[in-house]
Design a protein around this motif. Structure first.
Motif, mmCIF file in Angstrom:
data_model
loop_
_atom_site.group_PDB
_atom_site.id
_atom_site.type_symbol
_atom_site.label_atom_id
_atom_site.label_comp_id
_atom_site.label_asym_id
_atom_site.label_seq_id
_atom_site.Cartn_x
_atom_site.Cartn_y
_atom_site.Cartn_z
ATOM 1 N N ASN A 87 3.132 2.051 -5.833
ATOM 2 C CA ASN A 87 4.079 1.837 -4.741
ATOM 3 C C ASN A 87 3.851 0.475 -4.080
ATOM 4 O O ASN A 87 2.953 -0.278 -4.481
ATOM 5 C CB ASN A 87 4.030 2.991 -3.725
ATOM 6 C CG ASN A 87 2.759 3.037 -2.906
ATOM 7 O OD1 ASN A 87 1.939 2.125 -2.922
ATOM 8 N ND2 ASN A 87 2.596 4.127 -2.171
ATOM 9 N N LYS A 88 4.651 0.176 -3.058
ATOM 10 C CA LYS A 88 4.591 -1.151 -2.427
ATOM 11 C C LYS A 88 3.265 -1.421 -1.717
ATOM 12 O O LYS A 88 2.928 -2.571 -1.456
ATOM 13 C CB LYS A 88 5.752 -1.322 -1.456
ATOM 14 C CG LYS A 88 5.727 -0.371 -0.290
ATOM 15 C CD LYS A 88 6.930 -0.549 0.595
ATOM 16 C CE LYS A 88 6.858 0.459 1.736
ATOM 17 N NZ LYS A 88 8.007 0.383 2.589
ATOM 18 N N ASP A 89 2.502 -0.347 -1.417
ATOM 19 C CA ASP A 89 1.193 -0.507 -0.787
ATOM 20 C C ASP A 89 0.070 -0.616 -1.815
ATOM 21 O O ASP A 89 -1.109 -0.638 -1.444
ATOM 22 C CB ASP A 89 0.913 0.667 0.151
ATOM 23 C CG ASP A 89 1.925 0.762 1.275
ATOM 24 O OD1 ASP A 89 2.388 -0.302 1.749
ATOM 25 O OD2 ASP A 89 2.271 1.894 1.671
ATOM 26 N N GLY A 90 0.430 -0.654 -3.113
ATOM 27 C CA GLY A 90 -0.559 -0.780 -4.170
ATOM 28 C C GLY A 90 -1.256 0.525 -4.534
ATOM 29 O O GLY A 90 -2.273 0.513 -5.223
ATOM 30 N N ILE A 91 -0.701 1.652 -4.085
ATOM 31 C CA ILE A 91 -1.293 2.959 -4.368
ATOM 32 C C ILE A 91 -0.569 3.596 -5.549
ATOM 33 O O ILE A 91 0.661 3.584 -5.616
ATOM 34 C CB ILE A 91 -1.202 3.876 -3.127
ATOM 35 C CG1 ILE A 91 -1.979 3.246 -1.973
ATOM 36 C CG2 ILE A 91 -1.721 5.276 -3.444
ATOM 37 C CD1 ILE A 91 -1.780 3.934 -0.649
ATOM 38 N N LYS A 92 -1.346 4.156 -6.473
ATOM 39 C CA LYS A 92 -0.761 4.821 -7.632
ATOM 40 C C LYS A 92 -0.210 6.179 -7.195
ATOM 41 O O LYS A 92 -0.919 6.988 -6.593
ATOM 42 C CB LYS A 92 -1.792 5.002 -8.737
ATOM 43 C CG LYS A 92 -1.194 5.435 -10.048
ATOM 44 C CD LYS A 92 -2.215 5.358 -11.168
ATOM 45 C CE LYS A 92 -1.539 5.505 -12.497
ATOM 46 N NZ LYS A 92 -2.477 5.284 -13.602
ATOM 47 N N VAL A 93 1.075 6.427 -7.497
ATOM 48 C CA VAL A 93 1.754 7.670 -7.142
ATOM 49 C C VAL A 93 2.080 8.411 -8.432
ATOM 50 O O VAL A 93 2.644 7.823 -9.363
ATOM 51 C CB VAL A 93 3.049 7.382 -6.346
ATOM 52 C CG1 VAL A 93 3.798 8.669 -6.039
ATOM 53 C CG2 VAL A 93 2.739 6.611 -5.079
#
Length: 147
Positions: A87-93
């Motif tokens: 995602n845009k925060d660099g977290i894998k979803v």
């Protein structure tokens, strides 16, 4: 084998978009609330439902757009598809959804309207109570498949 059968209620009206390009196709997304029986969360509260994301393509997507609405109970069959993205925060979803092959109503039209009564079909004239017509003996009709 990757096969899923679910029955649940729509949490909201399906969200439908149409693909771009040479051949446009309906893509309907909706969420089913599927009852979970006898399960408890870690804090001891009963978990009442799982919320399963479903995606219908083409004709099934058009059907969902036209006939499905919030609160309706439906039956779907399909396959599970998983995936992931950053995602845009660099977290894998991680994603989990059911790709719908078939879908149908799980309630009668009257039940879906909230009457609580199952759909009753009127008996045709001349019916003898079990849905069959009373055909008199000796009737000679060439259109009857039996004599």
């Amino acid at each position: 084998m990757n096969r899923v059968i679910l029955m649940g209620r729509l949490t909201r009206d399906p969200e439908v978009r149409y693909s771009q390009g040479e051949r446009t196709m309906a893509i309907a997304r909706y969420t089913l609330a599927v009852d979970r029986r006898g399960r408890k969360s870690q804090d001891g509260n009963e978990i009442t439902a799982d919320f399963i994301n479903c995606v219908s393509f083409d004709k099934t997507g058009e059907f969902a757009e036209k006939y499905f609405h919030q609160g309706m109970r439906v039956l779907v069959t399909g396959r599970v598809q998983t995936g992931s993205y950053i995602n845009k925060d660099g977290i894998k979803v991680y994603t989990f959804e059911v790709i719908v092959d078939e879908q149908e109503f799980a309630d009668s039209k009257n039940d879906a309207a909230g009457s609580g009564q199952p759909l009753q079909r009127p008996e045709p004239a001349g019916a003898i109570g079990d849905g069959f017509m009373n055909i008199p003996n000796g009737l000679d009709d060439p259109d009857l498949p039996f004599s």
